[in-house]
Design a protein around this motif. Structure first.
Motif, PDB file in Angstrom:
ATOM      1  N   ARG A  52      91.381  77.084  33.268  1.00  0.00           N
ATOM      2  CA  ARG A  52      92.373  78.248  33.395  1.00  0.00           C
ATOM      3  C   ARG A  52      92.422  78.916  32.219  1.00  0.00           C
ATOM      4  O   ARG A  52      92.377  80.060  32.114  1.00  0.00           O
ATOM      5  CB  ARG A  52      93.637  77.774  34.105  1.00  0.00           C
ATOM      6  N   SER A  53      92.958  78.375  31.018  1.00  0.00           N
ATOM      7  CA  SER A  53      93.276  78.840  30.003  1.00  0.00           C
ATOM      8  C   SER A  53      91.610  79.718  29.512  1.00  0.00           C
ATOM      9  O   SER A  53      92.132  80.807  28.709  1.00  0.00           O
ATOM     10  CB  SER A  53      93.463  78.051  28.948  1.00  0.00           C
ATOM     11  N   ASN A  54      90.772  79.336  29.686  1.00  0.00           N
ATOM     12  CA  ASN A  54      89.477  79.875  29.019  1.00  0.00           C
ATOM     13  C   ASN A  54      88.819  81.003  30.150  1.00  0.00           C
ATOM     14  O   ASN A  54      87.901  81.695  30.080  1.00  0.00           O
ATOM     15  CB  ASN A  54      88.521  78.822  29.020  1.00  0.00           C
TER      16      ASN A  54
ATOM     17  N   ARG B 164      93.493  72.609  33.148  1.00  0.00           N
ATOM     18  CA  ARG B 164      94.264  73.463  32.400  1.00  0.00           C
ATOM     19  C   ARG B 164      93.330  74.334  31.317  1.00  0.00           C
ATOM     20  O   ARG B 164      93.476  75.412  30.969  1.00  0.00           O
ATOM     21  CB  ARG B 164      95.152  72.864  31.665  1.00  0.00           C
TER      22      ARG B 164
END
Length: 232
Positions: free
Chosen positions: A228-230, A225
């Motif tokens: 993906r967020s980064n 997660r």
């Protein structure tokens, strides 16, 4: 001397050091100080009316005069006069209290006023916090805290333990923000769990434990997660 406190661009470390020392939380702040940087008054936060700002400062000029008169005395008379002023300073003004305590100790070598123990304790914490501000990373701060714990004066043991808990949590935050692998997430989880040992209240301990159990329940999934967020 009037000192104006504002954020100095590009000087984050110096900003933090000054604000911590003089308990500055609002900007701008204007404080009245002696040449040796003992704060005798002023105001925190902006004053829109110039007359109000001037009035807030003027009442402290007499305090500055009293301090100057006390510093002009000698021996036990000087120590007693300085101690009387010291007792009136706000407890959250750590820098001024320390500087004045230092002068009292110098004037009272026999420790008739019984302040040398307090001075030694504050000197130890002052040196530790200064070193931590100079440290290049939370990991370097942890080394400093561990060294301080080994020689902590009894008066400082609780405060240094609290500092260690803060550093452990900061290390965990850094690892979680940009992990290189799942092992970094697991290490962050372990650091947070270790920090619980240094939290003084059961309520805070339970809060951290619940947070860890929820957020770090599946390190691999959390790692994905975050990546993906980064955008990686």
């Amino acid at each position: 001397y009037a000192y104006y406190f504002g954020m100095i661009s590009g000087k984050k470390q110096k900003n933090e050091e000054i604000c911590e020392a003089y308990d500055i939380k609002n900007f701008p702040s204007l404080m009245l100080m002696t040449p040796d940087k003992i704060m005798v008054g002023g105001y925190r936060g902006a004053h829109r009316a110039p007359k109000a700002a001037i009035a807030a400062l003027e009442e402290y000029f007499s305090a500055a005069d009293k301090l100057k008169q006390a510093q002009a005395k000698t021996g036990s008379n000087k120590a007693k006069a300085l101690k009387a002023i010291y007792d009136t300073l706000p407890r959250n003004d750590r820098e001024s209290r320390f500087l004045l305590l230092e002068q009292i100790v110098a004037a009272d070598s026999a420790d008739t006023l019984g302040v040398q123990a307090a001075y030694r304790a504050r000197l130890q914490m002052r040196q530790l916090k200064h070193s931590m501000l100079q440290a290049a990373s939370p990991a370097a701060q942890l080394v400093l805290v561990d060294q301080a714990m080994a020689v902590a004066l009894p008066e400082n043991e609780a405060a240094i333990r609290s500092l260690k808990g803060n550093v452990l949590r900061e290390m965990a935050v850094h690892l979680t923000a940009a992990p290189k692998n799942v092992q970094d997430i697991e290490k962050a989880r372990d650091l947070l769990l270790e920090s619980i040992e240094y939290i003084p209240t059961t309520r805070e301990q339970d809060t951290i434990r619940k947070y860890v159990n929820l957020r770090y329940a599946d390190p691999a999934a959390l790692y994905k997660r975050i990546k993906r967020s980064n955008g990686k």
